[in-house]
Design a protein around this motif. Structure first.
Motif, PDB file in Angstrom:
ATOM      1  N   PRO A 130       0.803  -1.224   0.000  1.00 28.16           N
ATOM      2  CA  PRO A 130       0.000   0.000   0.000  1.00 28.16           C
ATOM      3  C   PRO A 130       0.833   1.270   0.000  1.00 28.16           C
ATOM      4  O   PRO A 130       0.303   2.369  -0.148  1.00 28.16           O
ATOM      5  CB  PRO A 130      -0.813  -0.113   1.292  1.00 28.16           C
ATOM      6  CG  PRO A 130      -0.054  -1.050   2.157  1.00 28.16           C
ATOM      7  CD  PRO A 130       0.621  -2.023   1.234  1.00 28.16           C
TER       8      PRO A 130
ATOM      9  N   GLN B  45      -5.876  -3.159  -2.386  1.00 25.68           N
ATOM     10  CA  GLN B  45      -5.527  -2.255  -1.298  1.00 25.68           C
ATOM     11  C   GLN B  45      -4.724  -1.034  -1.756  1.00 25.68           C
ATOM     12  O   GLN B  45      -4.326  -0.224  -0.925  1.00 25.68           O
ATOM     13  CB  GLN B  45      -4.739  -3.021  -0.232  1.00 25.68           C
ATOM     14  CG  GLN B  45      -5.527  -4.139   0.429  1.00 25.68           C
ATOM     15  CD  GLN B  45      -6.794  -3.636   1.099  1.00 25.68           C
ATOM     16  OE1 GLN B  45      -6.777  -2.628   1.810  1.00 25.68           O
ATOM     17  NE2 GLN B  45      -7.908  -4.341   0.884  1.00 25.68           N
TER      18      GLN B  45
ATOM     19  N   PRO C 162     -11.737  -2.964  -0.283  1.00 25.63           N
ATOM     20  CA  PRO C 162     -10.837  -2.862  -1.436  1.00 25.63           C
ATOM     21  C   PRO C 162     -11.406  -2.001  -2.555  1.00 25.63           C
ATOM     22  O   PRO C 162     -12.603  -1.718  -2.602  1.00 25.63           O
ATOM     23  CB  PRO C 162     -10.707  -4.323  -1.885  1.00 25.63           C
ATOM     24  CG  PRO C 162     -12.002  -4.952  -1.479  1.00 25.63           C
ATOM     25  CD  PRO C 162     -12.408  -4.265  -0.205  1.00 25.63           C
TER      26      PRO C 162
END
Length: 423
Positions: free
Chosen positions: A35, A59, A88
């Motif tokens: 991420p 993500q 998500p």
């Protein structure tokens, strides 16, 4: 070895677009799911044929476009795709999945409660994925365009997508319309083709198409039988501007009969400007109701091998463009007259065509003749054509004339027919 190479190719954290093409490893590098790539906006994965799992790109906080194609080893799309963490694909707008030959299941997100996965998804396209069963994700409340092409086992519930503006379903097993009254209030473009089965409850389908502007129906025999349960179609299609019907002679005949039944009741709200009829092999004559389409600007007809003639009542007076291709049985275009406002005629590969109007001696004197607005006339590969005479109509506006491979042509027009034109 390829995984090791991809691991060492970890890009800088400010990367916005990533494309991986023909990667032969068995899995993707762990950095793809990180991420920390907070600026990643677009990811494309093409022909990574040995990977059995998709990377957990769900993500990536800024991901707006995701393209996945040729991932032939993937059988299940599920938790590994969504990733571990919060909801998500929070900002994803475009998702295209194609050519995934062994994909069989699309599992829902386990932690999905009320908001739904893909809360911002606007464009969803699934193509050439023959095995995925089940249904699409629900609650795609932002979806405006949906394309499902050659996914024979995927069931598309039409009623779940009331916000869609453009819907294309091609080569799928069973689109479902499960409620009698669904208002597809935003739908403007609908394309149904090669439908193997159509599950419609009686009534209510066409009533929800009041905003539709473009309608294409190709090779949908099941649709024809289902629409017999509907009330008249045309009165509900009040916004329809473009209609294409292919490989479905029965549907053209049914719509023609409906229009003929409305001859005494003009369709004042009809806005249809473009009509295309193709590959309707059993169609021998266009319906008289065609004259009812008072706003029709363009008429395209091709590969209707049994079509012999047009309606005796003539073509709509509003017609501007007429294009006819590969209609081997067609003898003439109009029985009496070409529409006065017609601007362009293109006819090709019509082996039986003899003339534009039914071959008879010209009637009336020159004083009864009137001018056409025809500017462009193109006729090619019509070996039986003998004359271009139009029975009292003058080619005064003609600017472009092209005749190609019409061996029997003897008379283009009598004296005076090209008077005062700008050819």
């Amino acid at each position: 070895m390829e995984l090791g190479v991809l691991d060492m190719l970890q890009p800088p954290k400010n990367l916005k677009e990533l494309t991986i093409h023909c990667y032969a490893g068995l899995k993707f590098s762990s950095w793809i799911r990180d991420p920390l790539f907070s600026n990643m906006v677009r990811v494309s994965l093409y022909n990574c044929t040995n990977c059995h799992l998709l990377p957990p790109v769900g993500q990536l906080p800024c991901l707006k476009e995701l393209y996945i194609s040729g991932m032939s080893a993937v059988e299940v799309v599920g938790p590994e795709f969504y990733g571990e963490g919060s909801l998500p694909f929070r900002v994803l707008e475009i998702l295209k999945l194609s050519d995934m030959k062994h994909w069989e299941k699309w599992l829902p997100f386990d932690q999905d409660m009320e908001s739904g996965v893909f809360p911002g998804l606007k464009f969803l396209s699934i193509q050439m994925c023959p095995k995925p069963g089940g249904k699409l994700p629900k609650k795609l409340n932002s979806l405006t365009t949906l394309e499902i092409v050659r996914c024979e086992e995927l069931v598309v519930a039409i009623a779940n997508h009331e916000q869609v503006r453009e819907l294309k379903i091609d080569g799928c097993k069973a689109p479902v319309h499960s409620t009698t009254e669904v208002d597809l209030k935003l739908l403007e473009t609908l394309c149904l083709s090669n439908i193997l089965e159509l599950r419609l409850q009686a009534g209510g389908f066409t009533k929800g198409l009041g905003k539709i502007k473009e309608l294409t129906i190709l090779s949908c025999q099941e649709l024809t039988s289902s629409l017999k349960n509907e009330d008249r179609c045309f009165p509900h299609l009040i916004s329809l501007v473009r209609l294409v019907v292919g490989d479905n002679s029965a549907l053209v005949e049914d719509l023609g009969k409906e229009l003929e039944g409305l001859l005494k009741v003009p369709i004042l709200a009809c806005k249809l400007e473009y009509l295309e009829i193709n590959k309707c092999e059993r169609l021998s004559k266009l319906p008289k109701g065609l004259h009812q389409l008072s706003s029709l600007q363009e008429l395209h007809i091709w590969q209707c091998s049994r079509l012999v003639s047009f309606p005796d009542v003539g073509l709509p007076p509003s017609l501007r463009v007429l294009k006819i291709t590969e209609c081997d049985s067609l003898v003439y275009v109009s029985k009496y007259q070409i529409p006065r406002n017609l601007k362009k005629i293109h006819i090709s590969w019509c082996g039986s065509l003899k003339s534009l109007v039914e071959e008879e001696e010209l009637v009336g004197s020159s004083s009864s003749s009137f001018s056409l607005s025809l500017e462009h006339l193109e006729i090619s590969v019509c070996p039986s054509l003998t004359s271009l005479s139009l029975r009292g109509q003058l080619y005064t506006a003609l600017k472009h004339l092209e005749i190609f491979t019409s061996d029997q042509l003897e008379l283009i027009a009598p004296d005076g027919f090209f008077r005062d034109n700008a050819l």
